[in-house]
Scaffold this motif. Sequence first.
Motif, PDB file in Angstrom:
ATOM      1  N   LYS A 259      42.564  -5.611  -0.606  1.00 52.74           N
ATOM      2  CA  LYS A 259      41.744  -5.789  -1.919  1.00 52.74           C
ATOM      3  C   LYS A 259      42.413  -5.247  -3.194  1.00 52.74           C
TER       4      LYS A 259
ATOM      5  N   VAL B  99      44.246   2.831   5.417  1.00 51.83           N
ATOM      6  CA  VAL B  99      43.654   3.050   3.961  1.00 51.83           C
ATOM      7  C   VAL B  99      42.121   2.609   4.584  1.00 51.83           C
ATOM      8  N   VAL B 100      41.322   3.576   4.229  1.00 51.71           N
ATOM      9  CA  VAL B 100      39.935   3.645   4.610  1.00 51.71           C
ATOM     10  C   VAL B 100      38.977   2.964   3.636  1.00 51.71           C
ATOM     11  N   ASP B 101      39.618   3.092   2.332  1.00 55.61           N
ATOM     12  CA  ASP B 101      38.437   2.493   1.320  1.00 55.61           C
ATOM     13  C   ASP B 101      38.950   2.306   0.084  1.00 55.61           C
ATOM     14  N   ALA B 102      38.495   1.959  -0.831  1.00 60.32           N
ATOM     15  CA  ALA B 102      38.995   1.487  -2.276  1.00 60.32           C
ATOM     16  C   ALA B 102      39.372   2.864  -2.981  1.00 60.32           C
ATOM     17  N   GLU B 103      38.695   3.923  -2.813  1.00 58.14           N
ATOM     18  CA  GLU B 103      39.177   5.129  -3.451  1.00 58.14           C
ATOM     19  C   GLU B 103      40.452   5.735  -2.821  1.00 58.14           C
ATOM     20  N   ASP B 104      40.395   5.645  -1.438  1.00 56.21           N
ATOM     21  CA  ASP B 104      41.724   6.005  -0.584  1.00 56.21           C
ATOM     22  C   ASP B 104      42.876   5.034  -1.021  1.00 56.21           C
ATOM     23  N   ALA B 105      42.620   3.974  -1.378  1.00 59.33           N
ATOM     24  CA  ALA B 105      43.827   3.033  -1.865  1.00 59.33           C
ATOM     25  C   ALA B 105      44.217   3.445  -3.179  1.00 59.33           C
ATOM     26  N   GLN B 106      43.314   3.748  -4.156  1.00 56.76           N
ATOM     27  CA  GLN B 106      43.560   4.055  -5.440  1.00 56.76           C
ATOM     28  C   GLN B 106      44.272   5.420  -5.471  1.00 56.76           C
TER      29      GLN B 106
ATOM     30  N   ARG C  89      46.003  -0.468   7.840  1.00 57.96           N
ATOM     31  CA  ARG C  89      44.869   0.042   8.585  1.00 57.96           C
ATOM     32  C   ARG C  89      44.505   1.723   8.142  1.00 57.96           C
TER      33      ARG C  89
ATOM     34  N   SER D 237      40.810  -6.166   4.369  1.00 56.29           N
ATOM     35  CA  SER D 237      41.028  -4.858   4.423  1.00 56.29           C
ATOM     36  C   SER D 237      40.720  -4.012   2.804  1.00 56.29           C
ATOM     37  N   PRO D 238      40.532  -2.976   2.564  1.00 52.09           N
ATOM     38  CA  PRO D 238      40.523  -2.510   1.359  1.00 52.09           C
ATOM     39  C   PRO D 238      41.951  -2.235   0.670  1.00 52.09           C
TER      40      PRO D 238
END
Length: 169
Positions: A27, A122-129, A120, A23-24
């Motif tokens: 990562k 968290v949709v992508d790397a930008e959302d995670a950041q 779950r 998952s993002p």
Amino acid sequence: MSTPKPGKIAAQFMAHKREMRLSPAWKALRGNDKLVLERIEEEHMAHGGSTDSLPVTFTDFQEWGVRRAAIAESIARVEALGFVECVERGRPSRAEHRFPAKYRLTYAHGPKVRVTDDWRKVVDAEDAQRRIDEALAELQARTAALSGKLKKSAKQRAEDRALQARNAA
């Protein structure tokens, strides 16, 4: 010690879904973040997977290999990414009175454990950041407020001592 039945594991263990590891959110984890998760997982196993309220102190994290200065930030990051929920904030301990923070792993399974898999969301790397940045800003605000409060009380104590010294003289 008896031999385990076929298909049974004869020891405490933690399972990670492949989907979670790819998952993002996963990562976006750093080394200290993973150590924080490992220490909370250890507490989960120590309790036999039977509780959603896992007490872990800063000293526990430090003994597990997380630098003390990095603990609060790592906890904020794993919370922001949905792997952990802090169910009770800890407070400074005094003498024999201990007040550790208590955590819930959102992905851990057990007899009386709620699995929500919040990672779950968290949709992508930008959302995670973005989530991490918000959590760190909130942590910084909490820390600044506490620091101001501590400085104020230290100043008050100094004034009280000065007043007592003048009254004693």
